[in-house]
Design an enzyme around this catalytic site. Structure first.
Site, PDB file in Angstrom:
ATOM      1  N   ASP A 272      56.892  26.632  35.688  1.00 38.31           N
ATOM      2  CA  ASP A 272      56.851  25.087  35.972  1.00 38.31           C
ATOM      3  C   ASP A 272      57.224  24.287  34.944  1.00 38.31           C
ATOM      4  O   ASP A 272      57.088  24.476  33.660  1.00 38.31           O
ATOM      5  CB  ASP A 272      55.325  24.777  36.143  1.00 38.31           C
ATOM      6  CG  ASP A 272      55.156  23.207  36.093  1.00 38.31           C
ATOM      7  OD1 ASP A 272      56.000  22.285  36.276  1.00 38.31           O
ATOM      8  OD2 ASP A 272      53.853  22.897  36.497  1.00 38.31           O
ATOM      9  N   ASP A 288      66.644  17.920  35.488  1.00 37.39           N
ATOM     10  CA  ASP A 288      66.918  17.252  36.788  1.00 37.39           C
ATOM     11  C   ASP A 288      65.838  17.250  37.849  1.00 37.39           C
ATOM     12  O   ASP A 288      66.293  17.330  38.995  1.00 37.39           O
ATOM     13  CB  ASP A 288      68.358  18.016  37.229  1.00 37.39           C
ATOM     14  CG  ASP A 288      68.885  16.898  38.465  1.00 37.39           C
ATOM     15  OD1 ASP A 288      68.689  15.604  38.281  1.00 37.39           O
ATOM     16  OD2 ASP A 288      69.858  17.478  39.039  1.00 37.39           O
ATOM     17  N   LYS A 317      64.616   9.492  38.552  1.00 32.39           N
ATOM     18  CA  LYS A 317      64.960   9.106  40.045  1.00 32.39           C
ATOM     19  C   LYS A 317      63.953   7.671  40.163  1.00 32.39           C
ATOM     20  O   LYS A 317      62.953   7.521  39.778  1.00 32.39           O
ATOM     21  CB  LYS A 317      64.211  10.256  40.869  1.00 32.39           C
ATOM     22  CG  LYS A 317      64.700  11.606  40.546  1.00 32.39           C
ATOM     23  CD  LYS A 317      65.971  11.963  40.598  1.00 32.39           C
ATOM     24  CE  LYS A 317      66.207  13.484  40.232  1.00 32.39           C
ATOM     25  NZ  LYS A 317      67.783  13.777  40.260  1.00 32.39           N
TER      26      LYS A 317
HETATM   27  C1  LIG Z   1      68.015  18.062  41.996  1.00 29.79           C
HETATM   28  S1  LIG Z   1      67.475  19.642  41.833  1.00 29.79           S
HETATM   29  C2  LIG Z   1      68.357  20.216  40.400  1.00 29.79           C
HETATM   30  C3  LIG Z   1      69.634  20.523  40.529  1.00 29.79           C
HETATM   31  C4  LIG Z   1      70.459  21.126  39.362  1.00 29.79           C
HETATM   32  N1  LIG Z   1      70.503  20.204  38.313  1.00 29.79           N
HETATM   33  C5  LIG Z   1      71.864  21.620  39.607  1.00 29.79           C
HETATM   34  O1  LIG Z   1      72.700  21.249  38.900  1.00 29.79           O
HETATM   35  O2  LIG Z   1      71.958  22.409  40.256  1.00 29.79           O
HETATM   36  C6  LIG Z   1      65.913  19.759  41.373  1.00 29.79           C
HETATM   37  C7  LIG Z   1      65.258  20.980  40.934  1.00 29.79           C
HETATM   38  O3  LIG Z   1      64.046  20.699  40.310  1.00 29.79           O
HETATM   39  C8  LIG Z   1      63.259  21.779  40.566  1.00 29.79           C
HETATM   40  N2  LIG Z   1      61.694  21.368  40.275  1.00 29.79           N
HETATM   41  C9  LIG Z   1      61.051  20.402  40.630  1.00 29.79           C
HETATM   42  N3  LIG Z   1      59.950  20.339  40.123  1.00 29.79           N
HETATM   43  C10 LIG Z   1      59.817  21.333  39.238  1.00 29.79           C
HETATM   44  C11 LIG Z   1      58.946  21.972  38.329  1.00 29.79           C
HETATM   45  N4  LIG Z   1      57.643  21.180  38.145  1.00 29.79           N
HETATM   46  N5  LIG Z   1      59.179  22.767  37.615  1.00 29.79           N
HETATM   47  C12 LIG Z   1      60.347  23.341  37.737  1.00 29.79           C
HETATM   48  N6  LIG Z   1      61.404  22.967  38.486  1.00 29.79           N
HETATM   49  C13 LIG Z   1      61.105  21.942  39.517  1.00 29.79           C
HETATM   50  C14 LIG Z   1      63.189  22.066  42.205  1.00 29.79           C
HETATM   51  O4  LIG Z   1      62.960  23.386  42.539  1.00 29.79           O
HETATM   52  C15 LIG Z   1      64.986  21.923  42.217  1.00 29.79           C
HETATM   53  O5  LIG Z   1      65.482  23.035  42.272  1.00 29.79           O
END
Ligand SMILES: C[S@@+](CC[C@H](N)C(=O)[O-])C[C@H]1O[C@@H](n2cnc3c(N)ncnc32)[C@H](O)[C@@H]1O
Length: 366
Positions: A272, A288, A317
């Protein structure tokens, strides 16, 4: 015998400010432009129309162009892709000879320029003007040079930006070297590296080019440095860092693209991003994760305040409504956490590759 000293030529005057933005973000740009013009002590009003991709501040009185230009750096507003003073608006341009009235208005300003850029807002209505702008650049530049408006060897002079908001209307703006976006009309056309795993790699590439100075890129983002990427999957941001020679810890429960892992610069941890912490400080933190902007801002400020990361680039966002309020809240949260730690540098831009989000750079000033 006394000799008359000839009067100094009148100073070139600006009549307001003009900003380009992504279509649909005129309201936010207008609010920022309003705030910005008040901070500069200007009086006037802002005009913005949904979907036009530009916003104008019209001043009640002329302001010395030379005084205004140094303040008009495109970084000053989050939502502006470009920002500059305008000194003339040329209406009713004749189809057969648009150059003559534009050259006349330029010369009448008394200001000389180092070069000329022809632009148009990035809206559905004005995008068709791009071919015309390309074709018209050379004849306009030639005519301006012939009539004495251009001094191409004087690199310190401002650039002339001729912004066509329709076929018959041109706004003439001026930007000092280094003050305009590094891309025409603030549109970063970057090549998509297919091995990067996702198109969002372009967002980080644009952030590195648009939010950092050349010197910062050279000194602060060097091969051999370490980075953490929170919310990394499928890996476009991690790839971007690996491509620059950084070793990356990619934190995400989702899978990473094979091509990204094949760089052998990326270690994938399923964890996480809000609770995971590194064992030792990292040079760069990028994030991101799709989450509430206030949670991301708090997390980024925490990593920087505690020295876990020296520099951070992250996405916020934004909600569809009250985008500026959400941004102000993020700024306040970061300020609250960092103001006791030391001076800090926070730069936020709505990049060309950003949609309902903005991208920020945060570091402690040294
Ligand atoms: C918009 S995507 C990221 C894309 C990435 N920057 C790329 O260039 O490929 C958002 C990512 O955040 C991850 N995510 C969301 N909440 C999260 C958390 N609490 N811990 C880790 N990853 C998380 C999701 O699994 C997703 O893969």
């Amino acid at each position: 015998m006394s000799r008359d000293i000839p009067p100094a030529p009148p100073a070139a005057l600006a009549w307001g400010l003009i900003a380009l933005c992504r279509a649909g973000f005129e309201k936010e740009t207008a609010a920022e432009l309003d705030r910005f013009s008040q901070e500069l002590g200007l009086t006037g009003y802002v005009r913005a129309k949904d979907g036009t991709a530009f916003v104008v501040f019209e001043s009640y009185e002329g302001i010395e162009l030379a005084q205004l230009m140094p303040h008009c750096d495109w970084h000053a507003l989050v939502f502006a892709r470009s920002l500059m003073p305008w000194f003339a608006r040329v209406d009713e341009l004749p189809e057969r000879d648009r150059a003559t009235p534009i050259v006349a208005a330029t010369r009448a300003s008394g200001q000389r320029f180092s070069n000329v850029h022809l632009e148009h807002p990035d809206s559905d209505a004005t995008r068709p003007l791009s071919g015309f702008c390309r074709r018209f650049t050379e004849p306009l530049t030639k005519q301006l040079a012939t009539k004495g408006g251009l001094r191409t060897s004087r690199k310190h002079l401002p650039a002339l930006h001729v912004l066509f908001t329709d076929e018959r209307t041109a706004w003439l703006g001026a930007a000092l070297p280094g003050h305009a976006a590094p891309w025409p009309m603030g549109i970063a056309r970057l090549r998509m590296p297919h091995e990067a795993g996702s198109r969002s790699t372009l967002k980080l590439a644009e952030a590195i080019l648009g939010l950092l100075t050349e010197e910062e890129r050279t000194v602060q983002m060097r091969a051999g440095m370490r980075a953490v990427d929170l919310g990394a999957a499928p890996g476009g941001w991690s790839w971007q860092l690996a491509y620059r020679g950084l070793r990356v810890i990619a934190v995400d429960n989702g899978p990473m693209a094979q091509s990204v892992m094949a760089t052998e610069m990326v270690e994938h941890l399923r964890a996480d991003g809000f609770t995971w912490r590194p064992q030792r400080p990292t040079d760069w933190l990028v994030c991101d994760m799709v989450e509430q902007p206030s949670r991301i801002a708090t997390l980024m400020a925490e990593w920087i305040a505690t020295g876990r990361a020296r520099h951070a680039i992250f996405n916020l966002k934004l909600p569809m409504k009250r985008r500026l309020d959400a941004l102000d809240q993020c700024r306040a949260l970061i300020h609250k956490r960092l103001s006791n730690v030391g001076d800090y540098d926070l730069r936020i831009k709505h990049l060309y590759h950003d949609r309902e989000e903005v991208t920020a750079y945060l570091t402690l000033a040294r």
